[in-house]
Design a protein around this motif. Sequence first.
Motif, PDB file in Angstrom:
ATOM      1  N   ALA A 171      52.206 -51.351  27.897  1.00  0.00           N
ATOM      2  CA  ALA A 171      52.858 -50.038  27.910  1.00  0.00           C
ATOM      3  C   ALA A 171      53.059 -49.550  26.475  1.00  0.00           C
ATOM      4  O   ALA A 171      52.853 -48.361  26.183  1.00  0.00           O
ATOM      5  N   VAL A 172      53.430 -50.465  25.578  1.00  0.00           N
ATOM      6  CA  VAL A 172      53.634 -50.066  24.174  1.00  0.00           C
ATOM      7  C   VAL A 172      52.318 -49.560  23.579  1.00  0.00           C
ATOM      8  O   VAL A 172      52.270 -48.511  22.926  1.00  0.00           O
ATOM      9  N   ALA A 173      51.222 -50.285  23.864  1.00  0.00           N
ATOM     10  CA  ALA A 173      49.916 -49.872  23.319  1.00  0.00           C
ATOM     11  C   ALA A 173      49.553 -48.481  23.804  1.00  0.00           C
ATOM     12  O   ALA A 173      49.056 -47.642  23.034  1.00  0.00           O
ATOM     13  N   VAL A 174      49.814 -48.192  25.078  1.00  0.00           N
ATOM     14  CA  VAL A 174      49.485 -46.867  25.629  1.00  0.00           C
ATOM     15  C   VAL A 174      50.403 -45.807  25.027  1.00  0.00           C
ATOM     16  O   VAL A 174      49.955 -44.771  24.549  1.00  0.00           O
ATOM     17  N   LEU A 175      51.703 -46.109  25.019  1.00  0.00           N
ATOM     18  CA  LEU A 175      52.665 -45.081  24.576  1.00  0.00           C
ATOM     19  C   LEU A 175      52.488 -44.742  23.096  1.00  0.00           C
ATOM     20  O   LEU A 175      52.793 -43.627  22.672  1.00  0.00           O
ATOM     21  N   LYS A 176      51.955 -45.677  22.323  1.00  0.00           N
ATOM     22  CA  LYS A 176      51.682 -45.368  20.908  1.00  0.00           C
ATOM     23  C   LYS A 176      50.617 -44.280  20.786  1.00  0.00           C
ATOM     24  O   LYS A 176      50.510 -43.603  19.772  1.00  0.00           O
ATOM     25  N   GLN A 177      49.797 -44.184  21.824  1.00  0.00           N
ATOM     26  CA  GLN A 177      48.713 -43.185  21.809  1.00  0.00           C
ATOM     27  C   GLN A 177      49.145 -41.850  22.435  1.00  0.00           C
ATOM     28  O   GLN A 177      48.430 -40.866  22.360  1.00  0.00           O
ATOM     29  N   VAL A 178      50.299 -41.864  23.096  1.00  0.00           N
ATOM     30  CA  VAL A 178      50.754 -40.650  23.788  1.00  0.00           C
ATOM     31  C   VAL A 178      51.353 -39.692  22.765  1.00  0.00           C
ATOM     32  O   VAL A 178      52.411 -39.960  22.197  1.00  0.00           O
ATOM     33  N   ASP A 179      50.615 -38.606  22.494  1.00  0.00           N
ATOM     34  CA  ASP A 179      51.095 -37.677  21.460  1.00  0.00           C
ATOM     35  C   ASP A 179      51.118 -36.227  21.960  1.00  0.00           C
ATOM     36  O   ASP A 179      51.295 -35.300  21.182  1.00  0.00           O
ATOM     37  N   GLY A 180      50.905 -36.038  23.253  1.00  0.00           N
ATOM     38  CA  GLY A 180      50.958 -34.669  23.781  1.00  0.00           C
ATOM     39  C   GLY A 180      49.666 -33.898  23.571  1.00  0.00           C
ATOM     40  O   GLY A 180      49.570 -32.745  23.988  1.00  0.00           O
ATOM     41  N   SER A 181      48.674 -34.532  22.931  1.00  0.00           N
ATOM     42  CA  SER A 181      47.386 -33.831  22.799  1.00  0.00           C
ATOM     43  C   SER A 181      46.228 -34.659  23.358  1.00  0.00           C
ATOM     44  O   SER A 181      45.247 -34.121  23.851  1.00  0.00           O
ATOM     45  N   ARG A 182      46.346 -35.996  23.323  1.00  0.00           N
ATOM     46  CA  ARG A 182      45.267 -36.832  23.898  1.00  0.00           C
ATOM     47  C   ARG A 182      45.374 -36.873  25.423  1.00  0.00           C
ATOM     48  O   ARG A 182      46.484 -36.985  25.962  1.00  0.00           O
ATOM     49  N   THR A 183      44.218 -36.810  26.082  1.00  0.00           N
ATOM     50  CA  THR A 183      44.210 -36.991  27.536  1.00  0.00           C
ATOM     51  C   THR A 183      44.219 -38.485  27.858  1.00  0.00           C
ATOM     52  O   THR A 183      43.981 -39.319  26.975  1.00  0.00           O
ATOM     53  N   VAL A 184      44.448 -38.810  29.111  1.00  0.00           N
ATOM     54  CA  VAL A 184      44.427 -40.214  29.551  1.00  0.00           C
ATOM     55  C   VAL A 184      43.059 -40.828  29.247  1.00  0.00           C
ATOM     56  O   VAL A 184      42.956 -41.960  28.762  1.00  0.00           O
ATOM     57  N   SER A 185      42.003 -40.053  29.459  1.00  0.00           N
ATOM     58  CA  SER A 185      40.637 -40.544  29.176  1.00  0.00           C
ATOM     59  C   SER A 185      40.472 -40.898  27.711  1.00  0.00           C
ATOM     60  O   SER A 185      39.884 -41.928  27.369  1.00  0.00           O
ATOM     61  N   GLN A 186      40.984 -40.006  26.843  1.00  0.00           N
ATOM     62  CA  GLN A 186      40.848 -40.264  25.396  1.00  0.00           C
ATOM     63  C   GLN A 186      41.667 -41.481  24.984  1.00  0.00           C
ATOM     64  O   GLN A 186      41.235 -42.276  24.143  1.00  0.00           O
ATOM     65  N   ILE A 187      42.833 -41.631  25.616  1.00  0.00           N
ATOM     66  CA  ILE A 187      43.655 -42.814  25.313  1.00  0.00           C
ATOM     67  C   ILE A 187      42.901 -44.078  25.743  1.00  0.00           C
ATOM     68  O   ILE A 187      42.854 -45.076  25.027  1.00  0.00           O
ATOM     69  N   ALA A 188      42.256 -44.005  26.912  1.00  0.00           N
ATOM     70  CA  ALA A 188      41.490 -45.161  27.410  1.00  0.00           C
ATOM     71  C   ALA A 188      40.329 -45.474  26.461  1.00  0.00           C
ATOM     72  O   ALA A 188      40.037 -46.644  26.187  1.00  0.00           O
TER      73      ALA A 188
END
Length: 359
Positions: free
Chosen positions: A309-326
Amino acid sequence: MNAIFPTPDATGSDRLLSPDELEAALRDIGARRYHILHPFHRLLHDGKLSKDQVRAWALNRYYYQAMIPVKDSAVLARMHDAELRRIWRQRIVDHDGDGPGDGGIERWLKLAEGVGFRRDYVLSTDGILSATKFAVEAYVHFVAEKSLLEAIASSLTEMFSPTIISERVAGMLKNYDFITKETLAYFDKRLTQAPRDADFALDYVKKHATTPELQRQAMAALTFKCNVLWVQLDALYFAYVAPGMIPPDAWKPGEGLVADGPAPATGPRKTAPGDTPRLPRGVRLRYDETRSKHVLLAPERTFDLDDNAVAVLKQVDGSRTVSQIADELGKVYAADPRAIEADICVMLDGLAEKRVLER
Ligand SMILES: O=C(O)c1cc(C(=O)O)c2c(n1)C(=O)C(=O)c1cc(C(=O)O)[nH]c1-2
């Protein structure tokens, strides 16, 4: 009931027809009365109907489809011969399927959804024309009350259905941009099921209609059934084509469509790969020094997080989509991004449910 639609006397006499003459007389009834000849079908197949008129057809026809296994159960209940029941029960399986998500009724629901209806609206049968219900219920009563020969003979309209199905599928695909092959998938299976069923019923009728009276009954049953199909289209025509008089309580264009809003009680919305997750105002990812771990800080609440969850949330910035985070995490962990995308969605669903994530 036959006084209104007198059955033509195919022979003009009381003579016993040979089986082939009987078949010819039955085919003649279809040639003059089958619903392929109805003006509503001509408009439907020639691409002359509006999308709402096609919707009215799909919705009303659902009632017929849903009641066919009820009708066939009534036929089955009259059969005293196990061999006969074994053959007839296949019709019920064809429509009900072997489990949820399978069978002809389900495929018709997909057709109705394909033209824009919400499934729950179709299932409610709320907007079905009363005339449709009366006609379909008359069919169910007919097979329950008449002789088994008449019940079986009334299904013989299926002899004529492969022609209408081919014409309908080709015409609708060609003429309506909102119709796809997937939407019409219902008819694929009917092209083999209908001839199989009709061949059996025709053989049965030819074998068991052994007197002029029984032959007349078989012809009257087929005539009755042609009328069951015909009047359903009369009602559709009257309500939705001309004069366009929709009875009280029947479906009105715009009702029961997906665009009306989400279906009630479908559960929480699921995260999709194209969503752009973000933390709501007041929610932050923080490193808790005393516990040496990341937590999600929300007003008056703190959520512990596992490493994923930490790894994902570090990527959550309000501009990346779930696909881009993946994609990003796929590189870091040398994993297939499409495989981890699904896990990310599930994890984000959990946070969204706790109201510490927006999409
Ligand atoms: O598309 C059509 O025009 C059409 C016609 C008929 C018919 O002729 O009764 C049936 C069906 N479809 C059909 O899909 C179907 O399952 C069916 C069952 C029966 C019956 O009487 O038992 N007819 C029909």
